[in-house]
Design a protein around this motif. Structure first.
Motif, PDB file in Angstrom:
ATOM      1  N   GLY A  32       0.833  -1.209   0.000  1.00  0.00           N
ATOM      2  CA  GLY A  32       0.000   0.000   0.000  1.00  0.00           C
ATOM      3  C   GLY A  32       0.854   1.239   0.000  1.00  0.00           C
ATOM      4  O   GLY A  32       1.827   1.293   0.732  1.00  0.00           O
ATOM      5  N   ASP A  33       0.472   2.196  -0.830  1.00  0.00           N
ATOM      6  CA  ASP A  33       1.257   3.417  -0.923  1.00  0.00           C
ATOM      7  C   ASP A  33       0.402   4.604  -0.496  1.00  0.00           C
ATOM      8  O   ASP A  33      -0.594   4.919  -1.152  1.00  0.00           O
ATOM      9  CB  ASP A  33       1.727   3.594  -2.375  1.00  0.00           C
ATOM     10  N   ALA A  36      -0.224   7.258  -3.220  1.00  0.00           N
ATOM     11  CA  ALA A  36      -1.200   6.936  -4.267  1.00  0.00           C
ATOM     12  C   ALA A  36      -2.611   7.203  -3.762  1.00  0.00           C
ATOM     13  O   ALA A  36      -3.472   7.676  -4.508  1.00  0.00           O
ATOM     14  CB  ALA A  36      -1.057   5.477  -4.678  1.00  0.00           C
ATOM     15  N   ILE A  37      -2.844   6.878  -2.495  1.00  0.00           N
ATOM     16  CA  ILE A  37      -4.187   7.054  -1.939  1.00  0.00           C
ATOM     17  C   ILE A  37      -4.474   8.533  -1.692  1.00  0.00           C
ATOM     18  O   ILE A  37      -5.547   9.033  -2.002  1.00  0.00           O
ATOM     19  CB  ILE A  37      -4.333   6.238  -0.650  1.00  0.00           C
ATOM     20  N   LEU A  39      -3.031  11.264  -3.042  1.00  0.00           N
ATOM     21  CA  LEU A  39      -3.065  12.129  -4.223  1.00  0.00           C
ATOM     22  C   LEU A  39      -4.125  11.724  -5.239  1.00  0.00           C
ATOM     23  O   LEU A  39      -4.474  12.507  -6.118  1.00  0.00           O
ATOM     24  CB  LEU A  39      -1.687  12.151  -4.885  1.00  0.00           C
ATOM     25  N   ARG A  42      -5.157  10.948 -10.271  1.00  0.00           N
ATOM     26  CA  ARG A  42      -4.560  11.860 -11.243  1.00  0.00           C
ATOM     27  C   ARG A  42      -3.159  12.322 -10.866  1.00  0.00           C
ATOM     28  O   ARG A  42      -2.591  13.192 -11.496  1.00  0.00           O
ATOM     29  CB  ARG A  42      -5.482  13.052 -11.440  1.00  0.00           C
ATOM     30  N   ALA A  43      -2.614  11.723  -9.807  1.00  0.00           N
ATOM     31  CA  ALA A  43      -1.279  12.158  -9.352  1.00  0.00           C
ATOM     32  C   ALA A  43      -0.198  11.706 -10.320  1.00  0.00           C
ATOM     33  O   ALA A  43      -0.222  10.586 -10.800  1.00  0.00           O
ATOM     34  CB  ALA A  43      -1.019  11.579  -7.978  1.00  0.00           C
ATOM     35  N   THR A  44       0.724  12.581 -10.567  1.00  0.00           N
ATOM     36  CA  THR A  44       1.844  12.219 -11.442  1.00  0.00           C
ATOM     37  C   THR A  44       2.912  11.519 -10.605  1.00  0.00           C
ATOM     38  O   THR A  44       2.966  11.698  -9.381  1.00  0.00           O
ATOM     39  CB  THR A  44       2.462  13.483 -12.065  1.00  0.00           C
ATOM     40  N   LEU A  47       4.750  13.952  -8.407  1.00  0.00           N
ATOM     41  CA  LEU A  47       4.043  14.374  -7.195  1.00  0.00           C
ATOM     42  C   LEU A  47       4.137  13.302  -6.121  1.00  0.00           C
ATOM     43  O   LEU A  47       4.315  13.592  -4.930  1.00  0.00           O
ATOM     44  CB  LEU A  47       2.568  14.632  -7.515  1.00  0.00           C
TER      45      LEU A  47
ATOM     46  N   PRO B 141      -2.450  18.085  -8.032  1.00  0.00           N
ATOM     47  CA  PRO B 141      -2.784  16.729  -8.486  1.00  0.00           C
ATOM     48  C   PRO B 141      -4.011  16.705  -9.407  1.00  0.00           C
ATOM     49  O   PRO B 141      -4.218  15.749 -10.127  1.00  0.00           O
ATOM     50  CB  PRO B 141      -3.086  15.969  -7.189  1.00  0.00           C
ATOM     51  N   VAL B 142      -4.820  17.768  -9.360  1.00  0.00           N
ATOM     52  CA  VAL B 142      -6.025  17.773 -10.201  1.00  0.00           C
ATOM     53  C   VAL B 142      -5.878  18.736 -11.383  1.00  0.00           C
ATOM     54  O   VAL B 142      -6.872  19.155 -11.970  1.00  0.00           O
ATOM     55  CB  VAL B 142      -7.296  18.113  -9.374  1.00  0.00           C
ATOM     56  N   LYS B 143      -4.651  19.039 -11.734  1.00  0.00           N
ATOM     57  CA  LYS B 143      -4.475  19.990 -12.843  1.00  0.00           C
ATOM     58  C   LYS B 143      -4.998  19.400 -14.163  1.00  0.00           C
ATOM     59  O   LYS B 143      -5.302  20.143 -15.091  1.00  0.00           O
ATOM     60  CB  LYS B 143      -3.028  20.432 -12.975  1.00  0.00           C
ATOM     61  N   ASP B 145      -7.814  18.324 -14.670  1.00  0.00           N
ATOM     62  CA  ASP B 145      -9.174  18.837 -14.880  1.00  0.00           C
ATOM     63  C   ASP B 145      -9.167  20.058 -15.792  1.00  0.00           C
ATOM     64  O   ASP B 145     -10.150  20.337 -16.469  1.00  0.00           O
ATOM     65  CB  ASP B 145      -9.808  19.249 -13.543  1.00  0.00           C
ATOM     66  N   TRP B 411      -5.545  -0.614  -3.662  1.00  0.00           N
ATOM     67  CA  TRP B 411      -5.392   0.483  -4.617  1.00  0.00           C
ATOM     68  C   TRP B 411      -3.989   0.637  -5.173  1.00  0.00           C
ATOM     69  O   TRP B 411      -3.697   1.613  -5.867  1.00  0.00           O
ATOM     70  CB  TRP B 411      -5.895   1.797  -4.013  1.00  0.00           C
ATOM     71  N   THR B 412      -3.110  -0.309  -4.851  1.00  0.00           N
ATOM     72  CA  THR B 412      -1.771  -0.235  -5.441  1.00  0.00           C
ATOM     73  C   THR B 412      -1.388  -1.538  -6.152  1.00  0.00           C
ATOM     74  O   THR B 412      -0.261  -1.677  -6.615  1.00  0.00           O
ATOM     75  CB  THR B 412      -0.718   0.065  -4.362  1.00  0.00           C
ATOM     76  N   MET B 415       0.074  -1.147  -9.711  1.00  0.00           N
ATOM     77  CA  MET B 415       0.998  -0.033  -9.968  1.00  0.00           C
ATOM     78  C   MET B 415       2.437  -0.520 -10.067  1.00  0.00           C
ATOM     79  O   MET B 415       2.952  -1.128  -9.122  1.00  0.00           O
ATOM     80  CB  MET B 415       0.897   0.995  -8.840  1.00  0.00           C
ATOM     81  N   TYR B 440     -13.182  11.223 -18.624  1.00  0.00           N
ATOM     82  CA  TYR B 440     -12.639  10.770 -17.340  1.00  0.00           C
ATOM     83  C   TYR B 440     -12.635   9.239 -17.242  1.00  0.00           C
ATOM     84  O   TYR B 440     -11.839   8.656 -16.522  1.00  0.00           O
ATOM     85  CB  TYR B 440     -13.466  11.373 -16.200  1.00  0.00           C
ATOM     86  N   PHE B 444      -7.940   6.789 -18.333  1.00  0.00           N
ATOM     87  CA  PHE B 444      -7.086   5.924 -17.500  1.00  0.00           C
ATOM     88  C   PHE B 444      -6.746   4.594 -18.181  1.00  0.00           C
ATOM     89  O   PHE B 444      -6.134   3.737 -17.567  1.00  0.00           O
ATOM     90  CB  PHE B 444      -7.759   5.653 -16.151  1.00  0.00           C
ATOM     91  N   TRP B 453      -2.674   3.462 -13.706  1.00  0.00           N
ATOM     92  CA  TRP B 453      -4.040   3.080 -13.321  1.00  0.00           C
ATOM     93  C   TRP B 453      -4.643   2.058 -14.284  1.00  0.00           C
ATOM     94  O   TRP B 453      -5.707   1.511 -14.016  1.00  0.00           O
ATOM     95  CB  TRP B 453      -4.940   4.325 -13.227  1.00  0.00           C
TER      96      TRP B 453
END
Lengths: 313, 531
Positions: A32-33, A36-37, A39, A42-44, A47, B141-143, B145, B411-412, B415, B440, B444, B453
């Motif tokens: 788990g990071d 990532a959660i 941000l 859409r996080a680069t 970031l 982080p939401v740029k 958009d 959620w990872t 990745m 949107y 991804f 993602w």
């Protein structure tokens, strides 16, 4: 007694350091990071890397642990990665709710259970003893969350006597109203448990020589029970209550979720799910500290009541 | 001098109390107002609503999560906002007028007299420029958009032009009316942060009809009327957004009368519809979320497209939804939810699948007796669907092992930046949140997102081309066709089996409020009205 106190406190600090270190390693061992959660999708990568560096996650684990303890000694438990608020402020803001819940739960349970256990022991094998026994086992067997749900449905939804959620808008009476159902749910299992322990312990003490001697001297039964039997019979209960704090902390987690109450339990669950390491570490430190303090107090009380305990450490 | 009996003597005996009570009661009755409503009116108009999470970010330029935006909607203003109702659309808010001059230029004119609190003056075009450009400058982080925002030109105090590097249609659907569209005071933010960066949880001032009165962390946020607000008066004096994480607890709290607005679970919807709480309106809203079965095409067990197709055809979606959502959720035809541009009428593979076809594909791949691992989030509907899927795949001889994960771990999984777990990932039940633009959903799944993602590691040149082009196309019909094709490509890859968008039912007390939501049921508290 002083030597015992010093030894016990040293042990307490060692337990806290060990427990926190172990949990630190464990939480980092699971995948788990947090970046990532935190941000989001859409996080680069840049970031994420920046946040890793900010959280000190790039350092080797031993360095992170040492940094954490060094910061704690300076009174800094870190910063919440989401809100940028100090962890100490967040944890200490939630702590009173959990402590209030735990103490209220254990207090009402003890207040009901100790007389019940005594009474059962004195009236051994009577109908009342048998009914108490069945009820005690019943309350131990029924999971607290089941009690919580039924209490909610009956007292909040059906009768609308008590609020279902939250900790109140302010004011003592409001806070008490919001505390009744969670405390009932968390404490009810302990009524049966404590009363069984007190009963067993009382039965043992009531059969001992000094009690028989007191009876032979013609002392009133009330005096024998409260003066000579109960103070000795209560010793195992004190120990159990101390250890029970840890159990109650975990029970508080469900109560805080079911009753949407603020508190350490809900905080730690959310923090673990979002890998919010600073909050996880802060809450673990505080809860471990609480547990160690309660068991230390229980041991000290035992040592005061029974001098033989002092020699055991 | 008095006669000893003060005129301020207000001692209240039992008899006088009864008389006074009777008089008040009679007055209320004569007024035709039920007692409960009379008490409600006397308390002031307070909206009590549930949120599933506590606020943790109030800077719109760096917003995270919809629950923060729900509050931002009340305390800041935007040029345009979502129109409450059943159909997606927008209406003017801080802008008096706004127009797309050409594909890369949008001219706006602000309403006069919108004031920032704390003495920060009137909202100007300079504030708009600052609010939008800081998102790009500070690498928010939401740029994304803001897509290809170049800059904002200020023409005068109230007029400005948003200049894009290239056309970006989603701007009207997800940028201007949502989180990134909120306008903050340049002066206040610069004073607060020094560089115009993220101010986190401490807004230096407000520009909406409400201000934050109190935030009780992990409990609730209380909003009260903004005394400096010059726009249309909002309905409620106070809004209490209570954090109730567990949806079932939210339902109980509603039934107990502790809150007046909450979302409900799909599993409870039937019960509430057949036996609703008193004075309650139950509304069913389609959700934008998309839930699907994904397969990692780079995993040795799934590299053969015939294996993936076998799994696709073996899955009976209505059966899964019956188990996971008690039959209350609709079958998805793709990633794009109904009501949005690009929604497909039907998927290429029928929802019920076909076991014979699935067996044929498996035989073609020579993969009989295959064993697969399925990762799933530890949420009841998803877990239930995974178990049902296990039973369905066993019918074609595929042994599915379900691996339930907590959110932090889940959620990872795919990745690449998180180690080698992506290599072991085989199948996954995935759920992504969504905003009301198809861009949107598809963005991804590009080649660039593989291992970020895009965990199925689907990569298709044509898809990437369409994805890049579709954001520039203004014609809804043409744009729709492009998204149809993209979803066809996804489905044909064998990597995806679309399951559902879930649902977003809600209930509220009709004697207390008239709700205002987006078509997906997201509350627009600012537009709620008391009854």
């Amino acid at each position: 007694m002083w030597l015992y106190l010093v030894r016990r406190l040293f042990l307490a600090v060692a337990i806290v350091v060990l427990a926190v270190t172990l949990l630190f390693v464990m939480i980092h061992a699971v995948p788990g990071d947090p970046a990532a959660i935190i941000l989001g999708p859409r996080a680069t990568p840049e970031l994420k890397a920046a946040l890793h560096a900010k959280m000190g996650l790039d350092d080797p684990l031993p360095v992170q642990i040492l940094t954490f303890f060094a910061d704690v000694v300076r009174g800094d438990m870190g910063t919440d990665v989401f809100t940028q608020r100090p962890v100490s402020r967040i944890v200490l803001g939630q702590l009173p709710f959990t402590i209030t819940l735990i103490l209220t739960s254990i207090a009402w349970a003890a207040l009901v259970a100790i007389p019940l256990g005594c009474y059962s022991a004195i009236r051994r094998n009577t109908m009342i003893d048998k009914v108490t026994g069945v009820l005690s086992v019943g309350t131990i067997a029924i999971p607290s969350f089941v009690m919580a749900l039924y209490a909610l449905l009956i007292f909040a939804v059906l009768l609308k006597w008590l609020p279902a959620i939250g900790a109140g808008q302010g004011g003592l009476w409001d806070a008490i109203r919001h505390l009744i159902l969670p405390a009932l749910a968390v404490g009810i299992g302990w009524v049966g448990y404590i009363s069984r322990i007190v009963r067993a312990s009382m039965l043992e003490i009531l059969g001992e020589n000094h009690v028989r001697m007191a009876r032979a001297f013609g002392l009133p039964e009330r005096r024998i029970v409260f003066r000579y039997a109960l103070p000795l019979a209560i010793l195992p209960t004190v120990t159990v209550l101390g250890v029970g704090m840890a159990h109650l902390l975990s029970a508080a987690v469900f109560a805080e979720v079911v009753f949407a109450r603020p508190g350490i339990g809900g905080l730690i669950v959310t923090a673990v799910n979002t890998r919010n390491y600073p909050i996880v570490m802060g809450t673990v430190l505080v809860t471990t500290g609480l547990f160690v303090i309660s068991t230390t107090i229980a041991d000290l009380v035992n040592a005061m009541l029974d001098p033989r305990v002092r020699e055991s450490l | 001098m008095t006669d000893g009996k003060s005129t301020t003597d207000i001692s209240l005996g039992r008899r006088r109390f009864m008389q006074a009570g009777a008089a008040v009661g009679a007055g209320i009755m004569a007024n035709g107002m039920p007692l409960g409503q009379a008490i409600w009116a006397a308390e002031g108009k307070v909206l009590r609503a549930r949120s599933y999470a506590d606020i943790n970010k109030l800077d719109p330029g760096f917003y995270q999560n919809a629950y923060n935006v729900d509050v931002m909607n009340c305390i800041y203003s935007k040029l345009i906002k979502y129109k409450p109702g059943r159909e997606w659309g927008w209406e003017l808010q801080a802008a008096e007028e706004i127009e797309q001059v050409d594909p890369t230029h949008i001219r706006f004119r602000l309403r006069k007299g919108i004031m920032f609190t704390g003495g920060y003056g009137e909202m100007t075009a300079e504030d708009v420029k600052f609010s939008f450009e800081r998102i790009i400058e500070h690498d928010s982080p939401v740029k994304g958009d803001w897509g290809p925002l170049d800059h904002v030109e200020v023409e005068d105090d109230y007029t400005g032009v948003i200049v894009l590097k290239k056309p970006f249609v989603p701007l009207w659907n997800i940028t201007l009316p949502y989180g990134c569209g909120h306008i903050v005071s340049k002066k206040a933010v610069m004073e607060k942060t020094g560089d115009g960066g993220d101010f986190g949880m401490e807004p230096p001032c407000f520009s909406g009809p409400y201000v934050i009165d109190e935030w009780k962390p992990d409990q609730e946020v209380i909003l009260t009327r903004n005394p400096e607000w010059t726009g249309p008066k909002p309905g409620f004096d106070k809004i209490r957004v209570l954090k109730i994480e567990d949806p079932k607890t939210g339902e109980t709290a509603y039934q107990a009368g502790d809150i007046d607005f909450t979302h409900i679970t799909l599993s409870s919807m039937d019960r509430f519809k057949s036996d609703p709480p008193e004075d309650t309106v139950i509304e069913d809203h389609p959700s934008l979320y998309y839930i699907y079965l994904g397969m990692n095409q780079d995993h040795p067990k799934l590299q053969d497209i015939n294996v993936r197709r076998a799994v696709q055809w073996a899955v009976n979606v209505p059966q899964l939804l019956d188990a996971g959502y008690f039959g209350q959720a609709e079958v998805a035809t793709g990633f794009v939810a109904p009501g949005l541009t690009g929604h497909r009428e039907k998927a290429l593979i029928p929802p019920e699948g076909d076991l014979d076809k699935a067996r044929d594909y498996l035989k073609k791949a020579g993969a009989e007796g295959l064993s697969l691992n399925l990762d799933v989030l530890n949420e009841t509907p998803l877990k239930t669907m995974a178990e049902m899927m296990q039973a369905q795949l066993s019918q074609i001889g595929v042994n599915l092992e379900v691996s339930v994960q907590d959110p932090g771990s889940f959620w990872t999984i795919g990745m690449e930046s998180e180690g080698d777990r992506w290599k072991k990932m085989q199948a996954i039940i995935q759920r992504f949140s969504m905003v009301p633009d198809p861009y949107y959903a598809t963005t991804f799944f590009t080649c660039e997102q593989v291992g970020v993602w895009n965990w199925e590691r689907f990569c298709n040149e044509r898809f990437d081309e369409l994805n890049a082009e579709a954001v520039t196309v203004n014609d809804p019909e043409k744009r729709s066709k492009m998204y149809h094709e993209m979803q066809d490509l996804l489905e044909n890859s064998g990597c995806y089996r679309f399951l559902t968008h879930g649902g977003s039912p809600l209930m509220y007390r009709k004697t207390k409020l008239k709700s205002a939501t987006r078509p997906d049921g997201r509350p627009l508290f600012r537009d709620f009205e008391p009854v």
